[in-house]
Write an enzyme that holds these catalytic residues in place. Structure first.
Site, PDB file in Angstrom:
ATOM      1  N   LYS A  77       0.875  -1.181   0.000  1.00 45.98           N
ATOM      2  CA  LYS A  77       0.000   0.000   0.000  1.00 45.98           C
ATOM      3  C   LYS A  77       0.902   1.219   0.000  1.00 45.98           C
ATOM      4  O   LYS A  77       1.832   1.304   0.812  1.00 45.98           O
ATOM      5  CB  LYS A  77      -0.907   0.023   1.229  1.00 45.98           C
ATOM      6  CG  LYS A  77      -1.826   1.238   1.215  1.00 45.98           C
ATOM      7  CD  LYS A  77      -2.909   1.152   2.256  1.00 45.98           C
ATOM      8  CE  LYS A  77      -2.400   1.522   3.632  1.00 45.98           C
ATOM      9  NZ  LYS A  77      -3.503   1.659   4.587  1.00 45.98           N
ATOM     10  N   HIS A 148     -11.442  11.569  10.990  1.00 41.22           N
ATOM     11  CA  HIS A 148     -11.986  10.673   9.972  1.00 41.22           C
ATOM     12  C   HIS A 148     -12.029   9.215  10.448  1.00 41.22           C
ATOM     13  O   HIS A 148     -13.059   8.534  10.326  1.00 41.22           O
ATOM     14  CB  HIS A 148     -11.143  10.790   8.703  1.00 41.22           C
ATOM     15  CG  HIS A 148     -11.616   9.908   7.597  1.00 41.22           C
ATOM     16  ND1 HIS A 148     -12.787  10.145   6.914  1.00 41.22           N
ATOM     17  CD2 HIS A 148     -11.098   8.772   7.079  1.00 41.22           C
ATOM     18  CE1 HIS A 148     -12.963   9.196   6.020  1.00 41.22           C
ATOM     19  NE2 HIS A 148     -11.954   8.356   6.091  1.00 41.22           N
ATOM     20  N   GLN A 149     -10.908   8.728  10.990  1.00 37.13           N
ATOM     21  CA  GLN A 149     -10.851   7.312  11.388  1.00 37.13           C
ATOM     22  C   GLN A 149     -11.745   7.015  12.585  1.00 37.13           C
ATOM     23  O   GLN A 149     -12.257   5.901  12.732  1.00 37.13           O
ATOM     24  CB  GLN A 149      -9.418   6.896  11.759  1.00 37.13           C
ATOM     25  CG  GLN A 149      -8.377   7.116  10.676  1.00 37.13           C
ATOM     26  CD  GLN A 149      -8.570   6.217   9.475  1.00 37.13           C
ATOM     27  OE1 GLN A 149      -9.107   5.111   9.588  1.00 37.13           O
ATOM     28  NE2 GLN A 149      -8.147   6.691   8.323  1.00 37.13           N
ATOM     29  N   SER A 209      -3.596  12.131  15.787  1.00 37.15           N
ATOM     30  CA  SER A 209      -2.329  12.281  15.076  1.00 37.15           C
ATOM     31  C   SER A 209      -1.289  13.004  15.927  1.00 37.15           C
ATOM     32  O   SER A 209      -0.381  13.630  15.403  1.00 37.15           O
ATOM     33  CB  SER A 209      -2.570  13.041  13.770  1.00 37.15           C
ATOM     34  OG  SER A 209      -3.298  14.232  14.031  1.00 37.15           O
TER      35      SER A 209
END
Ligand code: NAD
Length: 331
Positions: A77, A148-149, A209
């Site tokens: 990926k 988002h996650q 993050s």
């Protein structure tokens, strides 16, 4: 042609827009649980991760690859994290694409959009950890992170136990409605709490993050299972290193956990050793007992391995061809 097998002469493209119709949470969970088990048995392995700050747009970019001999999945990926995407371009911050190769010839087989796939496989990883490590009587779900996650993480986690309530903290409090919505959709009340309030949670997921720890060891009560999902790069850190010394630590892959995962800090400061970090796959396979008491803190250091991506991408390719939504390009 005698004695020679005809090899693939096409490349299959599955664009990002088709992924939602192809991969369910249950499929992702099954693929990830299976690949963690294979990794622990030694029948699948990940290549060392490349992850670089590219000195442009504050982006972190890299490659995660591996080979699963049992599933015959070879590939990587490519992608990373662009923190300014949402604000500047209206795109999500995490961007990636999976490439699969034919293990017999090395020829490229498929290119698969990796964004939704990443969110589903990452949520599946913490879910697999909750299934195998959280107390069966867990009632309060705690979230740290609301980006988002986080929404994918919460949605998947709520399927693992009979939760009665969701509590959450986020560095940017204005983002908390993202996770409140998911809790409410599942029919559960949501409460914003200070970090000290996390002590009420039976299960905590952190998915931020940050490069400086926000969750301190005394924020987490005995008996909690915490899945630390945000730290996937050297230097990132979500929890105080001493929490890892108090907890029984599990991970997707030990090599990643101690170098780019949450355990990098506890190892560097001598609080734990590599032998203190256990594979979740061993618990799935029954070669590690997992949680052994009701007041033990279990911590899953989910660093994200290439094999997770390859496992879900492989199942998507077959489905996309079957459903006629793949683009097939001749060589
Ligand atoms: P996002 O940009 O949508 O959300 C970022 C989150 O971090 C938000 O909740 C934000 O409030 C929080 N945050 C930002 N700065 C912070 C700070 N200084 N202190 C505390 N919190 C802070 O990002 P996302 O796509 O949700 O990804 C979140 C993290 O998960 C990223 O670090 C990403 O690299 C990581 N990730 C890990 C895996 C894995 O497999 N382990 C997979 C995908 C993403």
């Amino acid at each position: 042609m005698s004695g020679r097998k005809r090899k693939t002469k096409t490349m299959i493209i599955v664009p990002e827009k088709e992924i939602a119709g192809l991969l369910t949470r249950a499929d992702a969970f099954e693929a990830v649980e299976k690949v963690f088990a294979s990794m622990s048995k030694g029948s699948a392995y990940n290549f060392p991760v490349i992850r670089e700050a590219i000195g442009y747009e504050d982006a972190l970019y890299g490659f995660k690859g591996g080979f699963d001999k049992a599933g015959m999945a070879l590939g990587l990926k490519a992608g990373g994290y662009w923190p300014n995407n949402l604000e500047k371009h209206g795109e999500i911050n995490h961007q990636s694409t999976v490439f699969l190769f034919d293990p017999d010839t090395g020829k490229v087989k498929a290119m698969v959009g990796g964004n939704l796939l990443t969110a589903l496989r990452t949520a599946a990883a913490s879910s697999v950890s909750i299934k195998h490590l959280a107390r069966k009587d867990a009632k309060v779900m705690g979230m740290v992170g609301a980006g988002h996650q986080a929404t994918f993480q919460l949605r998947a986690a709520l399927e693992q136990r009979d939760f009665e309530k969701v509590i959450g903290w986020n560095y940017h409090p204005e983002m908390l409605p993202n996770i409140e919505r998911v809790a409410n959709e599942a029919g559960l009340p949501f409460e914003a709490v200070p970090l000290e309030g996390l002590a009420e949670a039976d299960v905590v997921i952190s998915i931020t993050s940050t490069f400086a720890p926000t969750i301190m060891a005394d924020h987490i009560a005995p008996g909690t299972h915490i899945a630390c999902m945000g730290t996937d790069t050297k230097g990132k850190q979500e929890v105080e290193a001493s929490l890892l010394a108090r907890a029984t630590v599990f991970t997707d892959e030990v090599a990643q956990s101690i170098s780019i995962g949450e355990a990098q800090h506890a190892i560097a400061s001598g609080l734990i050793e590599q032998s203190d970090v256990h594979e979740l796959g061993a618990v799935i396979n029954g070669t590690h007992p997992g949680r052994t008491s009701a007041d033990e803190i279990t911590l899953f250091d989910g660093t994200g391995v290439g094999l997770q991506d390859l496992a879900v991408a492989s199942s998507i390719v077959d489905l996309a061809v079957e459903k006629g939504v793949a683009t097939i390009v001749d060589f």
